[in-house]
Design a protein around this motif. Structure first.
Motif: not given
Length: 531
Positions: A115, A119, A426, A430, A438, A441
């Protein structure tokens, strides 16, 4: 105090339990000696074959809920109970192909690694690690509750305080597996457990069907005759109220989407060296899990016919006792001891997998990546993971004592709802949306996690209903559904979208392209995982 009960000889059960514990611990000790570097604690060296990892995925996925909870649900609710089997199996297909393999192909250790790949590291890692820890603990509660009910049944322990001691013992064993063996030892335990569980369920299925000349229709009719409710009628358990019907829809969403957000299932793919072996893992897991859930239909109907619903509900563990009682009816005390030993090994293997996932998330994502800016000594990182395992074990024991006596499959469905809400939106954004940022998320994870958790706390699952965890006497429920997924999952997807489109950042196109190539092809993943 051990009692001679109508549920078998407790001394036989103790002997079988001891054999399983000693045998699996011996395996863990042997394979742990082959460990060569700190990262093996997380990945087992990424040396397992597709067949081996497929067995391990099966062992991780087929928890106490799958064997004890689903069998009991089918015995008591028939068609409605079988929906758990259908949901769990369809969910595995979705998890393996849509989420798990692409995540593994990125070449990372944990869900937070994936994730945060493109980010800002700290906020995304913090959110993902928090989500992983909460979900792992919720899942552990169900396994601990299953352990308490199972051992209470088999050892004749009726005192709640003694059942708490049993749950504490399971927690100690769980932590022992992880501290000694890491991911490699845990994987071997899960492989052994998968073979034993599928084989044991297969033998029981054969014996049940043999009693009805291998005629499934006749078995269903016989179970219906023995039952006090309409086993074969859809929606019998959920009634006609709009809220109960919406609870069913919400449960279905949680069952289908939840496994795709379970960190301990996703982490299993990091133990194979190539994308090809990851796909072989998926094939083996799908075959074994699919066959097993077909077995649960026969076992549930067999328990309704041969054991009886009243006997099941009168036993310690209630619904969770259907499978062991069926084994007693089919093969006597020794057979019951063996099947119960397999169920006990199932609980130990799953809680070990959950514990190592939670400890790896804290040590790798919080301690190393956030507190030490990615510069922590590997040996010190593993030490932190081991300490975290102990803390998680203590929390799981306390929660398991509180949840003792609840239906395991139902408790698992709540953990699935949180996973589907906090992690899945998320993850999908992603992997499949280059624009995702970011802010999107972080908003998605926290919105899903907080909304699902709060709605569970203030739902009839916790208070205000006869089947509630705190009973009917305590009532602070205002959310009418027993499962929050119908509300919390859309909220998390919406939060991720709004967070992204309102963010000034447009994402990192270079990293997004690299992730897309990796997730679809597995290029460079083997090298990244093994180093």
């Amino acid at each position: 105090m051990l009692l001679e009960t109508s549920y078998g000889n407790p001394w036989i059960n103790i002997a079988v339990f001891a054999f399983f514990v000693v045998a699996t611990m011996a395996v863990v000790i042997v394979v742990s000696r082959q460990k060569t570097k700190a990262t093996d604690f997380y990945t087992g060296g990424a040396k397992f074959s597709g067949r081996q990892n497929g067995l391990a995925i099966t062992g991780d996925y087929l928890s106490a809920a799958a064997f004890l909870g689903v069998t009991g649900a089918i015995a008591l609710y028939g068609y409605d109970g079988f929906l758990y089997s259908v949901g769990f199996f369809v969910a595995l297909l979705l998890a393996l192909y849509l989420v798990a393999e692409p995540m593994r192909n990125t070449g990372k250790y944990t869900m937070a690694d994936v994730l945060s790949f493109r980010m800002e590291q700290k906020p995304v890692r913090t959110a993902a690690a928090t989500s992983t820890l909460v979900i792992s603990l919720l899942y552990l509660l169900a396994q601990m509750a299953g352990a308490g009910g199972l051992v209470a049944l088999l050892l004749g322990v009726t005192d709640p305080a003694m059942q708490g001691v049993v749950i504490a013992l399971v927690g100690v064993l769980m932590v022992g597996y992880v501290l000694i063996g890491g991911m490699k030892g845990t994987t071997w335990v899960q492989m052994i457990k998968a073979v034993l569980l599928v084989s044991g369920a297969g033998v029981m299925t054969f014996l049940v069907l043999m009693g009805d000349a291998f005629n499934l229709n006749q078995l269903a009719l016989s179970a219906q005759e023995a039952a006090s409710n309409e086993l074969l009628r859809p929606m019998e358990q959920y009634g006609t109220s709009i809220w109960t019907k919406l609870s069913f829809v919400s449960l279905s969403i949680a069952l289908i989407l939840g496994p795709s957000g379970l960190p301990h299932v996703l982490m299993r793919f990091y133990t194979v060296p190539t994308a090809k072996e990851a796909r072989r893992s998926a094939v083996w897991a799908i075959i074994l899990v699919g066959v097993f859930f077909l077995f649960t239909l026969v076992l549930g109907l067999g328990a309704a016919k041969l054991v009886g619903q009243e006997t099941i509900m009168a036993a310690p563990g209630k619904q969770n006792s259907a499978a062991p009682l069926l084994a007693l009816e089919l093969g006597g005390e020794i057979f019951m001891g063996v099947i119960s030993g397999v169920a006990f090994a199932t609980i130990l293997a799953v809680v070990a997998g959950l514990t190592i996932t939670a400890s790896a998330s804290f040590a790798h994502d919080v301690y190393n990546s956030i507190l030490k800016d990615g510069k922590a000594d590997p040996a010190q990182e593993v030490k932190v993971a081991r300490v975290t395992s102990v803390v998680v074990g203590v929390l799981a024991i306390l929660g398991g004592i509180l949840a003792n006596g609840q239906n395991i499959a139902f408790l698992i469905s709540l953990a699935f709802a949180v996973a589907a809400s906090a992690n899945l939106p998320s993850i999908l954004y992603t992997l499949y949306w280059k624009r995702f940022t970011t802010r999107g998320s972080v908003w998605s994870i926290y919105t899903g996690l907080i909304s699902a958790t709060l709605l569970i706390i203030f739902s009839p699952a916790i208070s205000g209903a006869p089947s509630a965890m705190l009973g009917e006497g305590v009532d602070f429920a205002f959310f009418p559904l027993t499962n929050p997924a119908l509300v919390s999952v859309p909220l998390a997807f919406l939060a991720g979208y709004i967070g992204t489109v309102t963010s000034r950042s447009t994402g990192n196109d270079e990293f997004a392209t690299e992730m897309e190539v990796r997730s679809m092809t597995g290029a460079g993943a083997g090298e990244a995982i093994s180093h």
